[in-house]
Motif scaffolding. Structure first.
Motif, mmCIF file in Angstrom:
data_model
loop_
_atom_site.group_PDB
_atom_site.id
_atom_site.type_symbol
_atom_site.label_atom_id
_atom_site.label_comp_id
_atom_site.label_asym_id
_atom_site.label_seq_id
_atom_site.Cartn_x
_atom_site.Cartn_y
_atom_site.Cartn_z
ATOM 1 N N ALA A 197 0.864 -1.175 0.000
ATOM 2 C CA ALA A 197 0.000 0.000 0.000
ATOM 3 C C ALA A 197 0.904 1.230 0.000
ATOM 4 N N ASN A 198 0.329 2.388 0.131
ATOM 5 C CA ASN A 198 1.128 3.615 0.115
ATOM 6 C C ASN A 198 2.197 3.594 1.203
ATOM 7 N N THR A 199 3.341 4.149 0.871
ATOM 8 C CA THR A 199 4.420 4.269 1.834
ATOM 9 C C THR A 199 4.638 5.730 2.169
ATOM 10 N N THR A 200 5.461 5.958 3.167
ATOM 11 C CA THR A 200 5.784 7.334 3.537
ATOM 12 C C THR A 200 6.891 7.898 2.663
ATOM 13 N N ALA A 201 7.312 7.138 1.639
ATOM 14 C CA ALA A 201 8.320 7.637 0.702
ATOM 15 C C ALA A 201 7.745 8.787 -0.110
ATOM 16 N N GLY A 202 8.612 9.648 -0.624
ATOM 17 C CA GLY A 202 8.192 10.846 -1.338
ATOM 18 C C GLY A 202 7.333 10.579 -2.546
ATOM 19 N N LEU A 203 7.448 9.395 -3.154
ATOM 20 C CA LEU A 203 6.680 9.073 -4.346
ATOM 21 C C LEU A 203 5.187 9.216 -4.116
ATOM 22 N N PHE A 204 4.714 8.924 -2.908
ATOM 23 C CA PHE A 204 3.280 8.920 -2.623
ATOM 24 C C PHE A 204 2.830 10.109 -1.774
ATOM 25 N N PRO A 214 -3.171 2.739 6.394
ATOM 26 C CA PRO A 214 -2.008 3.367 7.035
ATOM 27 C C PRO A 214 -0.763 3.242 6.173
ATOM 28 N N ALA A 215 0.003 4.320 6.098
ATOM 29 C CA ALA A 215 1.215 4.322 5.278
ATOM 30 C C ALA A 215 2.278 3.430 5.907
ATOM 31 N N LEU A 216 2.993 2.733 5.053
ATOM 32 C CA LEU A 216 4.071 1.857 5.486
ATOM 33 C C LEU A 216 5.386 2.606 5.404
ATOM 34 N N THR A 217 6.281 2.347 6.335
ATOM 35 C CA THR A 217 7.588 2.980 6.265
ATOM 36 C C THR A 217 8.447 2.255 5.234
ATOM 37 N N PRO A 218 9.304 2.972 4.523
ATOM 38 C CA PRO A 218 10.179 2.328 3.547
ATOM 39 C C PRO A 218 11.022 1.222 4.161
ATOM 40 N N VAL A 222 11.068 -2.622 2.764
ATOM 41 C CA VAL A 222 12.308 -3.225 2.277
ATOM 42 C C VAL A 222 12.629 -4.507 3.039
ATOM 43 N N ASP A 223 12.456 -4.497 4.350
ATOM 44 C CA ASP A 223 12.731 -5.684 5.152
ATOM 45 C C ASP A 223 11.833 -6.846 4.748
ATOM 46 N N GLN A 224 10.535 -6.579 4.556
ATOM 47 C CA GLN A 224 9.596 -7.633 4.187
ATOM 48 C C GLN A 224 9.846 -8.140 2.772
ATOM 49 N N VAL A 225 10.162 -7.221 1.864
ATOM 50 C CA VAL A 225 10.471 -7.617 0.484
ATOM 51 C C VAL A 225 11.716 -8.495 0.448
ATOM 52 N N TRP A 226 12.714 -8.107 1.223
ATOM 53 C CA TRP A 226 13.971 -8.863 1.236
ATOM 54 C C TRP A 226 13.740 -10.289 1.707
ATOM 55 N N ARG A 227 12.958 -10.424 2.764
ATOM 56 C CA ARG A 227 12.661 -11.756 3.293
ATOM 57 C C ARG A 227 11.894 -12.593 2.267
ATOM 58 N N MET A 238 1.112 -6.026 1.275
ATOM 59 C CA MET A 238 1.357 -5.292 2.516
ATOM 60 C C MET A 238 0.427 -4.082 2.595
ATOM 61 N N PRO A 239 -0.189 -3.886 3.784
ATOM 62 C CA PRO A 239 -0.209 -4.779 4.946
ATOM 63 C C PRO A 239 -1.112 -5.985 4.689
ATOM 64 N N TRP A 240 -1.198 -6.875 5.668
ATOM 65 C CA TRP A 240 -1.967 -8.105 5.496
ATOM 66 C C TRP A 240 -3.438 -7.817 5.245
ATOM 67 N N THR A 241 -3.934 -6.665 5.696
ATOM 68 C CA THR A 241 -5.353 -6.329 5.508
ATOM 69 C C THR A 241 -5.697 -6.170 4.038
ATOM 70 N N VAL A 242 -4.689 -5.934 3.195
ATOM 71 C CA VAL A 242 -4.933 -5.805 1.756
ATOM 72 C C VAL A 242 -5.526 -7.095 1.210
ATOM 73 N N ALA A 243 -5.006 -8.235 1.645
ATOM 74 C CA ALA A 243 -5.518 -9.517 1.176
ATOM 75 C C ALA A 243 -6.977 -9.706 1.579
ATOM 76 N N VAL A 244 -7.313 -9.288 2.801
ATOM 77 C CA VAL A 244 -8.687 -9.416 3.274
ATOM 78 C C VAL A 244 -9.627 -8.537 2.460
ATOM 79 N N SER A 245 -9.226 -7.277 2.252
ATOM 80 C CA SER A 245 -10.087 -6.362 1.507
ATOM 81 C C SER A 245 -10.235 -6.791 0.055
ATOM 82 N N SER A 246 -9.176 -7.376 -0.505
ATOM 83 C CA SER A 246 -9.241 -7.868 -1.886
ATOM 84 C C SER A 246 -10.243 -9.014 -1.993
#
Length: 257
Positions: A197-204, A214-218, A222-227, A238-246
């Motif tokens: 979902a939206n992040t706190t990065a400048g792009l959004f 809620p905005a995700l921190t970069p 990155v940590d979740q993507v890496w894993r 991300m976050p997990w609620t996205v799957a539920v709403s989808s």
């Protein structure tokens, strides 16, 4: 693949700032053989490369390339240089992207619509196509392709229509590519599609005020993507609620007018 990228060659697009830079820092910290940085901003790229070289202390080769991935010719030329100067990457992180927060009719067909589709949807295909043959041919060596999409590609997003379209294209291409590789027995090449979902990065920055998620921190992204990348996970929402709403939107679809 091990729990780190030690000894691997990692290519990251949009690597000079933001999450791209964070991915690069992670690769250096884990002892990658080479970290290949692609970005169109020469000054920011040079600054990031200098910092990474200092942290690497000679253990990791840091190779910056000024590339405008909105240009197919530039992608092909840069890819050839990478193959010649560094070697084919084991990991490609298609991170670069652009977004404009505006109504569709306020988009310019060339500078906005076409360029958004080129960078967000077509460039990851072009880049992956450049390096995929070596990944497929590397029998016994695991490779990774990480495609950073967005939850906007899974839902309607007012004032983000072109961006949403570009990310929807990326999601379907990424998943189709993953299934093709599995079908043809190239299981050593893992594709991970990432939909944050939206992040706190400048792009959004312009879109956050209207978002109900809620905005995700970069750093968290990155940590979740890496894993997920190391594990070869096919899809990360991300976050997990996205799957539920989808899932709820899918169930409600027959009742919409």
């Amino acid at each position: 693949m091990t729990r780190t990228v030690s000894g691997a060659r990692v290519l990251i697009t949009g690597a000079a700032v933001g999450m791209g830079r964070l991915y690069a820092e992670r690769a250096v910290a884990e002892g990658a053989e080479a970290v290949i940085l692609w970005d169109r901003d020469p000054a920011a790229l040079a600054a990031t490369a200098a910092i990474l070289n200092e942290r690497a202390d000679g253990r990791t080769r840091v190779s910056p390339y000024v590339v405008d991935i909105g240009d197919l010719g530039a992608i092909a030329q840069a890819a050839q240089r990478v193959r010649t100067e560094v070697g084919d990457p084991d990991i490609v992180v298609n991170n670069a992207g652009i977004v404009r927060d505006a109504f569709f009719w306020d988009h310019d067909n060339g500078d906005d619509t076409r360029r958004t589709m080129q960078i967000n949807a077509l460039a990851p295909m072009y880049i992956t196509r450049e390096f995929l043959p070596a990944m497929i041919g590397g029998v016994g060596r695991e490779s990774r392709i990480v495609n950073i999409a967005a939850t906007d590609g899974m839902r309607s997003s007012p004032r983000m229509s072109v961006y949403a379209a570009s990310k929807a294209a990326m999601i379907e291409w990424s998943e189709s590519l993953r299934r093709e590789l599995v079908q043809e027995g190239h299981g050593q090449v893992k594709v991970t599609t990432v939909c944050p979902a939206n992040t706190t990065a400048g792009l959004f920055e312009g879109a956050l005020a209207r978002s109900l998620t809620p905005a995700l921190t970069p750093e968290h992204v990155v940590d979740q993507v890496w894993r997920a990348m190391l594990a070869g996970r096919p899809l990360l929402l991300m976050p997990w609620t996205v799957a539920v709403s989808s899932a709820l939107r899918t169930l409600a679809a027959p009742f919409r007018r």
